[in-house]
Design an enzyme around this catalytic site. Structure first.
Site: not given
Ligand code: NAD
Ligand code: DAU
Length: 334
Positions: A9, A12, A123-125, A147, A151, A177, A202
């Protein structure tokens, strides 16, 4: 295929559900907790399509998951469910640990019990920041904020289920994304909506941090490609075709919304802010995937979508998001 799409939901996940239902004829059951970021509005154009089912529930709840598996009889689980905003993970990491560690564990156990294929959306993070060059799937994992660290933990758990139990699992790691239906806490929709309302934009620090942008439809296609053709136990990076500094993204949004440069406000930087992300995607390209949407064209269409779909964002911008914005930015939205 019959798919159980967890976190479908969200931004992505709903893009992926739409693609698989309408373009591939898959049966899609979405299991989603409906956090602040999960919205049934994201199904507005396919909620009544044959083969679609929505169930509300948390991935860390084994009973909700068992019910979803019984209803969907899936061949594969695709897991998008996550807390996804870096700033919220810095302010309050609790839910990140629960969903990414416990939630992923509960899903993996169910996949093992029922003999299901499993795809973890990542994720690339997890690779941390890179000054020059690009990350490959073999780059060391050096996550920065909570985060990314949680992950990364989830990715390692997925890999352990492949190595230990032979679970047919793959991981697909995406870069930043953008596109329709993205919750306005993220850079692009936040700046579009602020520009349309005449609120200050900001920009953290000097604004020269670089992100590697991929349209959500391209990431959804990459995930589908890994699901269909990826090898069990493997990781596949899916990076977008364009890299831009944040300040250049913001300037382009000002042009597209006819707003004035004076709205730009440099604010205190994010703690531990990653300077640059960049992903090499040659491994997923070898499976036959390539991105279709360039940033310039995709951004123009995204601005247009937010202009034309106030019904989607008005309830957000007049709800809990206002209190979040006040806490995060120390000022109220207009
Ligand atoms: P999002 O925040 O828009 O959506 C997350 C969805 O997960 C929401 O629908 C939410 O209700 C659901 N959810 C959260 N916790 C849950 C739980 N415990 N049980 C069930 N559902 C839960 O996120 P998004 O941007 O669509 O990201 C989806 C996935 O893609 C995430 O795993 C994220 O890490 C990954 N990813 C995102 C990006 C990006 O730029 N947005 C890039 C690469 C990877
Ligand atoms: O790289 C993939 C990741 O991209 C995903 O895994 C995350 O779920 C997703 O949130 C995103 O993380 P970022 O931190 O890169 O995205 P965000 O939109 O929060 O910020 C993008 C850049 O813009 C980042 O350098 C911080 C900056 N920024 C962001 C906000 C919200 C600002 O300068 N001002 C802002 O108000």
């Amino acid at each position: 295929m019959r798919l159980l799409v967890c976190g479908g939901a969200g931004f992505i996940g709903s893009t992926f559900a739409r693609l698989r239902l309408l373009e591939h004829g898959d049966e899609v059951t979405v299991l989603d907790k409906l956090t602040y970021a999960g919205r049934e509005e994201n199904f507005h154009d396919f909620a009544s399509a044959p083969g679609f089912r929505f169930l509300r529930g948390a991935i860390e709840d084994p009973e909700a998951l068992a019910g979803a598996i019984a209803a969907a009889e899936p061949e594969a689980i695709v897991n998008f469910a996550a807390e996804t905003h870096v700033d919220r993970s810095i302010a309050e990491p609790n839910a990140f640990v629960k969903t990414h560690a416990l939630g992923t564990y509960v899903l993996l156990e169910a996949a093992r019990e029922h003999g299901l294929r499993y795809l973890q959306v990542s994720t690339d993070e997890v690779y941390g920041s890179i000054e020059a060059g690009t990350f490959t799937e073999d780059s060391p994992l050096r996550p920065s904020p909570p985060y990314s660290a949680t992950k990364t933990g989830a990715d390692l758990l997925v890999q352990s289920y492949f190595h230990t139990y032979g679970l047919p699992a793959t991981i697909c790691r995406g870069s930043n994304n953008f596109g329709p239906h993205q919750y306005p806490e993220k850079l692009i929709p936040l700046m579009i909506l602020n520009a349309l309302h005449g609120d200050p934009l900001p920009v953290y620090g000097d604004g020269k941090q670089v992100r590697n942008w991929i349209h959500a439809s391209d990431f959804a296609r990459a995930i589908g490609c890994v699901l269909e053709r990826g090898a069990a136990g493997e990781v596949y990076n899916a990076g977008g075709p364009d890299e831009l500094a944040n300040i250049d993204v913001v300037r382009r949004i000002l042009e597209l919304t006819d707003a004035d440069e004076s709205l730009i406000e440099h604010v205190t930087d994010r703690p531990g802010h990653d300077r640059r992300y960049s992903l090499s995607s040659s491994k997923v390209r070898a499976l036959g995937w390539e991105p279709r949407v360039r940033f310039a064209e995709g951004l123009e269409r995204t601005v247009e979508w937010y202009r034309e779909n106030a019904w989607w964002w008005e309830p957000i911008r007049s709800g809990e998001y206002r209190a979040y914005y006040q806490r995060q930015y120390g000022r109220a939205l207009s």
